[in-house]
Design a protein around this motif. Structure first.
Motif, short mmCIF file in Angstrom:
data_model
loop_
_atom_site.label_atom_id
_atom_site.label_comp_id
_atom_site.label_asym_id
_atom_site.label_seq_id
_atom_site.Cartn_x
_atom_site.Cartn_y
_atom_site.Cartn_z
N THR A 1 6.87 -1.81 0.90
CA THR A 1 6.80 -3.10 1.60
C THR A 1 5.38 -3.68 1.51
O THR A 1 5.00 -4.50 2.35
CB THR A 1 7.18 -2.93 3.08
N GLY A 2 4.62 -3.25 0.50
CA GLY A 2 3.22 -3.65 0.41
C GLY A 2 2.98 -4.85 -0.47
O GLY A 2 1.91 -4.99 -1.06
N GLN A 3 3.96 -5.76 -0.59
CA GLN A 3 3.77 -6.95 -1.41
C GLN A 3 2.87 -7.97 -0.71
O GLN A 3 2.75 -7.96 0.51
CB GLN A 3 5.12 -7.60 -1.73
N VAL A 4 2.28 -8.88 -1.50
CA VAL A 4 1.46 -9.93 -0.92
C VAL A 4 1.54 -11.17 -1.80
O VAL A 4 1.58 -11.07 -3.03
CB VAL A 4 0.00 -9.47 -0.75
N VAL A 5 1.62 -12.35 -1.17
CA VAL A 5 1.56 -13.63 -1.88
C VAL A 5 0.15 -14.16 -1.76
O VAL A 5 -0.40 -14.25 -0.65
CB VAL A 5 2.58 -14.63 -1.31
N TYR A 6 -0.44 -14.53 -2.90
CA TYR A 6 -1.85 -14.94 -2.92
C TYR A 6 -2.05 -16.00 -4.01
O TYR A 6 -1.79 -15.74 -5.18
CB TYR A 6 -2.73 -13.71 -3.18
N ASN A 7 -2.44 -17.18 -3.59
CA ASN A 7 -2.75 -18.28 -4.51
C ASN A 7 -1.59 -18.61 -5.45
O ASN A 7 -1.77 -18.80 -6.66
CB ASN A 7 -4.01 -17.95 -5.33
N GLY A 8 -0.39 -18.67 -4.88
CA GLY A 8 0.78 -19.10 -5.65
C GLY A 8 1.48 -18.03 -6.43
O GLY A 8 2.46 -18.32 -7.13
N SER A 9 1.02 -16.78 -6.36
CA SER A 9 1.66 -15.67 -7.08
C SER A 9 1.96 -14.54 -6.11
O SER A 9 1.29 -14.40 -5.08
CB SER A 9 0.76 -15.15 -8.20
N ILE A 10 2.96 -13.73 -6.46
CA ILE A 10 3.26 -12.55 -5.67
C ILE A 10 2.80 -11.32 -6.45
O ILE A 10 2.98 -11.21 -7.67
CB ILE A 10 4.76 -12.44 -5.33
N TYR A 11 2.16 -10.40 -5.74
CA TYR A 11 1.69 -9.14 -6.31
C TYR A 11 2.53 -8.01 -5.70
O TYR A 11 2.65 -7.94 -4.47
CB TYR A 11 0.21 -8.93 -5.99
#
Length: 485
Positions: free
Chosen positions: A301-311
């Motif tokens: 569950t360690g996803q992150v959305v940053y500057n228009g992209s998902i990591y």
């Protein structure tokens, strides 16, 4: 003995008041555009900064708004543009510079007023602290041994307060720094006003450089105020109840003003569909969402959305993937070397949570564990474009013993569990490469936290708590040092 104890209570109460104001109210007053999440009618967090109905010649525009420590509404406004004759391009340039300086003047005046008021509390606290220390010394010297023992116990408490004295000294220095900003803005305003009457009396480029330099220094000061050490976490605000026991949800900390899109990911494996809700309100009602299909299922569950992209971490691997929502394409992938995966070094709750990606004021981070570090937590700063490791820090905290973790201002905070009574009890500062044990309560309302991430734009913790999407406000304590500006 009752009098010294009463004074200690006054000191602690006053310190709490200043800490609360510095961490939540001051940044908004000086135009940081940080958000204090408050449950509006219907449980909707209030993020609004409004503009009154317009007549371009006469209206007043709200620059920022907040509540002070007594609950009153404080607004910083930009006055309507004054009518003036534009003789040439230089006049227009000077007018724009003057307006910029006037805006900074208003912010600094509010900052100065609040700083001076709270400085009075600080000075009063300093007198009380030093007075208590003197009294304890007198008691130990003049009383018999049996009486002195009673006062030694109180003195031990005094030793805990002693570190506050240099903090108070730094705070007084910060107040002088604000006065310096105020004087510089007044000087610039005077020069600009004179130039409007006597064109050509001052080199325009040099004047523009002075304004830009002051603006940069003021912005740096504001950024220092926005960052700090975690000192408190609010009660949870339940936004929605949906999905399974495990999952993640988030907003983009680099989204433009007014963009409140929400991303939602249910489960911790064997799923590759991300929901994008058009607004926070749509997320709460379940309306107006788009599904994005990722090229691979995610892990944990360690996803992150940053500057228009998902990591996210590719399932059953130590590969990090960057997926661009605009192009619907995978723009980058890279293995996180030596990182454990596939439930090798998960958080205490399990769920393939080996690799946890997170964002703070400084950028993108990865938190994981390796065999080389004996299963203890490793923190890596990542380049968001290339996914390469910029720098790594090895800690001595076992990854499997951590309930959850999040980054704030370059410091990793770790909880002692995920179910039942929970608190933040370990902090590793990457700026100093040091750690400490702390004790900050975290109300675990629904008894199972499987995701906990900090959003620097909202200054809030996003949590997935047993099928409930929850927000927590955070309180940060910060001290500005003039040599850093």
């Amino acid at each position: 003995m009752s009098v010294p104890l009463l004074k200690i209570g006054v000191v602690l109460s006053t310190m709490a008041m200043i800490t609360n104001w510095m961490s939540q109210t001051l940044p908004s007053l000086v135009g940081l555009n940080t958000t204090k999440l408050m449950a509006a009618p219907g449980g909707i967090p209030d993020r609004s900064i409004g503009v009154l109905p317009t007549n371009p010649e006469e209206s007043w525009q709200v620059y920022s708004s907040a509540q002070d420590s007594e609950g009153r509404c404080i607004c910083t406004v930009v006055a309507p543009q004054q009518a003036m004759c534009s003789r040439d391009a230089r006049t227009k340039q000077l007018r724009q510079l003057l307006e910029k300086v006037q805006n900074m003047t208003q912010s600094i005046q509010v900052l100065d007023k609040r700083t001076q008021r709270d400085l009075q509390y600080v000075e009063k606290m300093e007198i009380q602290l030093r007075g208590l220390e003197t009294k304890f010394q007198q008691v130990e010297e003049s009383h018999r041994q049996n009486i002195a023992k009673q006062y030694k116990a109180i003195k031990a408490k005094m030793e805990e307060l002693r570190p506050l004295i240099p903090v108070l000294e730094e705070y007084k220095a910060d107040a002088k720094l604000v006065l310096q900003f105020k004087e510089e803005v007044q000087n610039l305003t005077s020069v600009l006003n004179q130039l409007q009457e006597e064109m050509g009396a001052y080199d325009y480029k040099e004047l523009q450089n002075r304004v830009s330099n002051l603006e940069d220094r003021l912005r740096a000061c504001m950024q220092k105020l926005a960052c700090g050490k975690l000192t408190g976490i609010s009660e949870p605000i339940t936004i929605k109840t949906s999905g399974s026991r495990f999952g993640s949800w988030m907003t983009d900390p680099l989204a433009p003003e007014g963009d409140t899109r929400v991303w939602y990911m249910d489960g911790y494996h064997n799923n590759r569909f991300v929901r994008e809700y058009r607004s926070f309100q749509d997320f709460m009602t379940g309306d107006n969402f788009t599904s994005h299909r990722l090229p691979h299922p995610w892990s944990g569950t360690g996803q992150v959305v940053y500057n228009g992209s998902i990591y996210f971490n590719k399932f059953q691997s130590h590969i990090i993937i960057k997926f661009d929502f605009k192009t619907s394409m995978m723009s980058k992938s890279r293995p996180l070397e030596y990182a454990g995966f596939n439930n090798m070094y998960h958080y205490a709750w399990g769920g393939h949570s080996d690799i946890d990606l997170m964002v703070d004021e400084g950028g993108l981070w990865a938190v994981y564990a390796t065999n080389q570090n004996a299963g203890n937590i490793v923190i890596s700063k990542l380049n968001p474009n290339t996914l390469q490791i910029i720098k790594s820090w090895s800690t001595d905290h076992p990854k499997r013993s951590a309930g959850e973790a999040f980054m704030i201002c370059g410091t990793l905070y770790v909880t002692n569990g995920y179910a039942g009574g929970t608190k933040v009890y370990y902090a590793f500062n990457t700026n100093s490469s040091t750690y400490e044990y702390i004790d900050i309560a975290l109300q675990n309302k629904y008894s199972h936290i499987s995701m906990l991430d900090y959003n620097p734009r909202d200054r809030a913790l996003y949590a997935w708590n047993n099928g409930h999407q929850v927000l927590y406000n955070v309180t940060l304590y910060h001290v500005i040092r003039s040599e850093e500006l």
